[in-house]
Every structure is written in structure tokens, then in C-alpha cells.
Design a protein around this motif. Structure first.
Motif, PDB file in Angstrom:
ATOM      1  N   GLU A   1     -49.972  28.432  -5.276  1.00 40.65           N
ATOM      2  CA  GLU A   1     -49.980  29.859  -5.134  1.00 40.65           C
ATOM      3  C   GLU A   1     -48.703  30.458  -4.826  1.00 40.65           C
ATOM      4  O   GLU A   1     -47.843  30.070  -3.996  1.00 40.65           O
ATOM      5  CB  GLU A   1     -50.991  30.443  -4.227  1.00 40.65           C
ATOM      6  CG  GLU A   1     -52.406  30.239  -4.915  1.00 40.65           C
ATOM      7  CD  GLU A   1     -53.069  28.957  -4.521  1.00 40.65           C
ATOM      8  OE1 GLU A   1     -52.835  28.374  -3.447  1.00 40.65           O
ATOM      9  OE2 GLU A   1     -53.734  28.424  -5.791  1.00 40.65           O
TER      10      GLU A   1
ATOM     11  N   LYS B   1     -59.723  30.429  -2.659  1.00 33.98           N
ATOM     12  CA  LYS B   1     -58.744  30.980  -2.045  1.00 33.98           C
ATOM     13  C   LYS B   1     -57.223  31.445  -2.959  1.00 33.98           C
ATOM     14  O   LYS B   1     -56.238  31.136  -2.635  1.00 33.98           O
ATOM     15  CB  LYS B   1     -58.242  30.160  -0.875  1.00 33.98           C
ATOM     16  CG  LYS B   1     -59.286  29.889  -0.025  1.00 33.98           C
ATOM     17  CD  LYS B   1     -58.809  28.703   1.142  1.00 33.98           C
ATOM     18  CE  LYS B   1     -59.989  28.197   1.787  1.00 33.98           C
ATOM     19  NZ  LYS B   1     -59.926  26.622   1.783  1.00 33.98           N
TER      20      LYS B   1
ATOM     21  N   SER C   1     -52.564  25.252   6.643  1.00 34.34           N
ATOM     22  CA  SER C   1     -52.067  23.951   7.314  1.00 34.34           C
ATOM     23  C   SER C   1     -50.745  23.604   7.309  1.00 34.34           C
ATOM     24  O   SER C   1     -49.919  22.864   7.971  1.00 34.34           O
ATOM     25  CB  SER C   1     -52.886  22.986   7.516  1.00 34.34           C
ATOM     26  OG  SER C   1     -53.485  22.327   6.272  1.00 34.34           O
TER      27      SER C   1
END
Ligand code: FAD
Length: 448
Positions: free
Chosen positions: A36, A126, A13
């Protein structure tokens, strides 16, 4: 110290909020900070273990940032001084901002059960390297237990069994898998499709401990006393907002510790700080009550609103309706808005319209699939509250059509005369189009 107009913290997002900001304010400089190196397509994570074959085949391309003139800084934001408007990073120089967007997402829930910290117990993070490691473990496993029969749990089960000789058991503490998302008949259809693949499903069962010598996983123990052999355990029991940094910087938190935001996606505490996605609070579209729904559809919609509103209000958030779809062993299931169960629990007086038809016409075309549609309307007003679909690939877009109907408060009458585009190879017949036919039936019930 580096200076910029906008800092965005986050991934999926965050990228959307950055793009939205640049679209509305092309003169503004936007920096996206994310932990990340690579952002995974979160909804694609289960497919890493089967269909797509690895995390490297499931990434959001960074070209999107470059194309939209957004600078990427790969680092973790560790402190925020709201008075000086400075964000401190772990490995780079601090950055001063005019506006900041939190899009820090969510973290998987890890239940406090004995054995949960053993080596072969994985939650669904994730993170690229973590999931690469999990993929190696899945490839070696003989007996996988998945705790949680929500859509993440069943998608993992369905993908992990592909091209592997492995026993998989899903343990769900409710009466049915997918019970929070689908009505009973759809849950039963989904379970049957999953069981056809050889995956075992245990419902009304709760895991009380994960057993094994030292760090090894050997079995999972259930409250009923049953013990299931396991050498790998995957937890798919939900997620909580990742709002620690926001809390530390003094931002007010709300339901389930999400960052409290208004309808402009602006934080309650600081007019220069916005938030979107899993990390912030949400309200139901239907009754304005706090909602714990975390979906990419919601996160990216909120992100578009946040990005557009940073320097002047453009969009308003009308609340969460929850629209999603999943596929189990080739059969798709989707929902938009309320299910019959949730509508009844909310005390709504409802009318239901149901219809089924092949998704091509004639129905004997190659790859035709039977589509089932169930629509829920408010009895007094005829306004659509929700809809469920099961079928083939078109299920995903059909629930999106239903989402538009719900968000625009269409009535059974409106939908009954809706002009649906049809084509023999692509859709159901115009005579039997199931969304329209289900609405026609509801019109009759409403008339009494
Ligand atoms: C397995 C799985 C399957 C799913 N399938 C679907 C689906 O089919 N459909 C659907 O609608 N939804 C699905 N979802 C839900 C969807 O993935 C989430 O709602 C969505 O990812 C939320 O996006 P977000 O940007 O808010 O957060 P996230 O995707 O969690 O991104 C947050 C990012 O912020 C970064 N970050 C956090 N803190 C910091 C910090 N301090 N500094 C820098 N960076 C930071 C994180 O590293 C991460 O990259 C699924 C979720 C999972 C886990």
C-alpha cells in the motif's frame, strides 16, 4: 540488482521491526517493501466510519521511516529465492538481502456462504481505497447487517450509527457479543451500551445466506429462519495469517498456517528469515499452547524483538497474554490475560477479587466515571492470571498496568501493597484504588 542488509515486507509491525533494527544496528541498510501507498492505523479503521470521518485521517505517518533512515519501496513482493537471498517485486528491480523479515499481516476471513461475493458485501481489509469505497456505501445505506459480534463488529456498529439515520443489526452466533474476549457480565454491559444507541443485537443466530436479485443485497437469512432486511453487509468474523509467499518459498508453517517462529522470532526453516505480527505463529504466555490471538500490541512487541535479534539475539518472546481495550457508546472495556471463563476452561483453580470506584476523587468531579475491576488469581500461588476493567478513558492504561503485573507474575500480595500514583482529577482515590482493592479482597480469599 539492488542490494541491502535487511528487507522487511509489511506495514505496521514491519515499520516497528525496521525501526528496531536501525536502533540496534545503525550501520545496517533497511528497505521496507509494502503493497500500500499509505498504511492505515489498523485499530483505527472502525473510526473511519464515524469519529475520524475518513481513511485519510487514520494513517501511520511515513515520516517515521525517513526519520529512522529506512528506505520505502511501495510494491508487492511476489517471489523469494532463499538460496540466492533475492526478493522479486511486481514493478521494481529485485533486491538482494542479508536478513529478511516477514510482517505480511493477516487477511480477513470470508465465510463460504451463498451471496458473500455480492457487490455490497464487504470484509474489513486494511486497504485505503477499499475502505473509502465502503465509507461511501455506509453513507448511502439504510439497513446494515454486521456479521460477527467480536470487537471489530461492535466497533463498526457503534461508529456506523454515528450521525446517520440507518438501521444496524449485529448478528453473532455465540450466546453473547465479545464472548471470546470478555466475561459474561462485561459482555452484557457492553451489549446494553450498544443497544442504547439503537443498534440491534441478535445472538445465537447464524447467517446462512445473503440474498438479493443478481448482485444486489436485499436481506440476510439466518439459520433460525429469520430474514433481516439489508442493503449492506459487513463481515467481521476474524482473520487468517497472510503466509502464502512464505509457504511458496518453502518456509515451515504452523498453527492456522502462520509462519513458524522460535522465541527469537526467527523462522524455523531459515536462520536469515524472521517473522512478526499476524503472519506468524504465537504461543500462550500461560501454557505455551498455540494461540490464534492477533493484536497490534502483540505484533509490535514481536516486531521489536525481531528487529533487535536480526544480527545477534537481544530479546526473547515470552508468549502472548492478550491485552486490549475497546469503547462502546462511550463506555470502555478492557482485558489483560485470562478471563474467568478462559481460566476455568484451562482447569485453573482461581480466586477472584472485584472492586469499583469513581475514576476521580471526589467522585463528583466533572466527567467522573465509575470504574469496575475484576482480577483473577491462581488459588495455589496467588499469581495474577488476568484482569478486566470497564470504565472511562483510563481503562486503556489500567489494562496496561495489569499486563505488566501479569507478565511479571505478581501475586495478590504484591498488588495489594502496590504504590499507585493518584490525583483527584486524574485517578480514583488512594483509599479506593480499584486494582489494589480487588487484590486486597483476593488476598483474604486466598488466606481462606
Ligand atoms: C478493524 C480492526 C480493528 C483492530 N483493532 C485493534 C485494537 O484496537 N487493538 C489491537 O491491539 N489490535 C487491533 N486490531 C488488530 C491489529 O490491527 C493487527 O493485529 C495488526 O494490524 C497486525 O499488524 P501486522 O503488521 O502483523 O499486519 P498488518 O497490519 O496486516 O500489515 C501487513 C502489511 O503487509 C503488507 N503486505 C502483505 N503482503 C505483502 C507483500 N507480498 N509485499 C508487500 N507488502 C505486503 C500489507 O499490504 C499490509 O500493509 C484490529 C484489526 C482490525 C482489522
Amino acid at each position: 540488482m539492488k542490494k541491502t542488509d535487511v528487507v522487511v515486507l509489511g506495514g505496521l509491525s514491519g515499520i516497528t521491526a525496521g525501526i528496531s533494527c536501525r536502533r540496534h544496528y545503525p550501520e545496517k541498510k533497511v528497505i521496507l517493501i509494502r503493497k500500500e501507498g499509505t498504511v492505515l492505523i489498523p485499530c483505527g479503521i472502525p473510526y473511519i466510519f464515524g469519529t475520524v470521518g475518513g481513511p485519510e485521517n487514520n494513517v501511520v505517518p511515513d515520516g517515521l521511516l525517513e526519520k529512522n533512515g529506512i528506505e520505502l519501496v511501495t510494491d508487492e513482493a511476489i517471489n523469494l529465492d532463499r538460496e540466492k537471498k533475492v526478493v522479486t517485486l511486481k514493478n521494481h528491480e529485485p533486491i538482494q538481502y542479508e536478513k529478511l523479515v516477514f510482517a505480511t499481516g493477516s487477511l480477513p476471513l470470508v465465510p463460504p456462504i451463498p451471496g458473500v461475493n455480492k457487490e455490497n458485501v464487504f470484509s474489513v481489509r486494511k486497504e485505503f481505497d477499499y475502505l473509502k469505497e465502503l465509507l461511501k456505501k455506509v453513507d448511502k445505506a439504510k439497513d446494515i447487517v454486521i456479521i460477527g459480534g467480536g470487537f471489530i463488529g461492535v466497533e463498526f456498529a457503534d461508529e456506523c450509527r454515528k450521525n446517520r439515520d440507518v438501521n444496524i443489526t449485529v448478528v453473532e452466533m455465540m450466546d453473547r457479543c465479545l464472548q471470546l474476549a470478555l466475561d459474561n457480565e462485561y459482555c452484557d454491559e457492553a451489549r446494553a451500551k450498544l443497544e442504547e444507541t439503537g443498534v440491534k443485537v441478535l445472538t445465537n443466530e447464524k447467517v446462512v445466506s445473503i440474498n438479493g436479485k443478481e448482485d444486489a443485497v436485499e436481506s440476510v437469512e439466518l439459520a433460525s429462519g429469520k430474514e433481516i432486511k439489508a442493503d449492506l453487509v459487513i463481515l467481521g468474523i476474524g482473520a487468517i495469517p497472510n503466509s502464502k509467499l512464505a509457504e511458496k518459498s518453502g518456509l515451515e508453517l504452523g498453527f492456522r498456517k502462520g509462519i513458524k517462529v522460535d522465541r527469537l522470532m526467527r523462522s524455523y526453516t531459515d536462520k536469515n528469515i524472521f517473522a512478526c505480527g499476524d503472519c506468524c505463529t504465537k504461543e500462550s504466555f500461560f501454557d505455551g499452547k498455540p494461540s490464534g490471538i492477533m493484536l497490534a500490541s502483540v505484533a509490535t512487541s514481536e516486531a521489536r524483538i525481531a528487529g533487535a535479534n536480526l544480527f545477534s539475539p537481544v530479546h526473547h518472546n515470552c508468549g502472548v497474554i492478550s491485552v486490549f481495550a475497546t469503547v462502546i457508546n462511550g463506555r470502555a472495556f478492557g482485558v489483560a490475560g485470562l478471563t474467568e471463563r478462559t481460566a476455568r476452561e484451562n482447569g485453573e483453580k482461581i480466586v477472584i477479587g472485584e472492586a469499583a470506584a469513581a475514576d476521580t476523587h471526589p467522585g463528583g468531579m466533572p466527567n467522573a466515571t465509575m470504574l469496575k475491576v475484576k482480577l483473577i488469581f491462581a488459588k495455589d500461588t496467588g499469581i495474577i492470571l488476568g484482569g478486566a476493567v470497564s470504565g472511562g478513558k483510563s481503562t486503556g492504561e489500567m489494562v496496561n498496568v495489569l499486563s505488566a503485573c501479569i507478565l511479571h507474575r505478581m501475586t495478590a500480595n504484591d498488588i495489594a501493597v502496590f504504590q499507585m500514583g493518584t490525583h483527584p482529577a486524574l485517578t480514583s482515590s488512594p483509599i479506593a484504588y480499584p486494582i489494589v482493592n480487588a487484590a486486597c479482597k483476593a488476598v483474604l480469599s486466598i488466606k481462606g
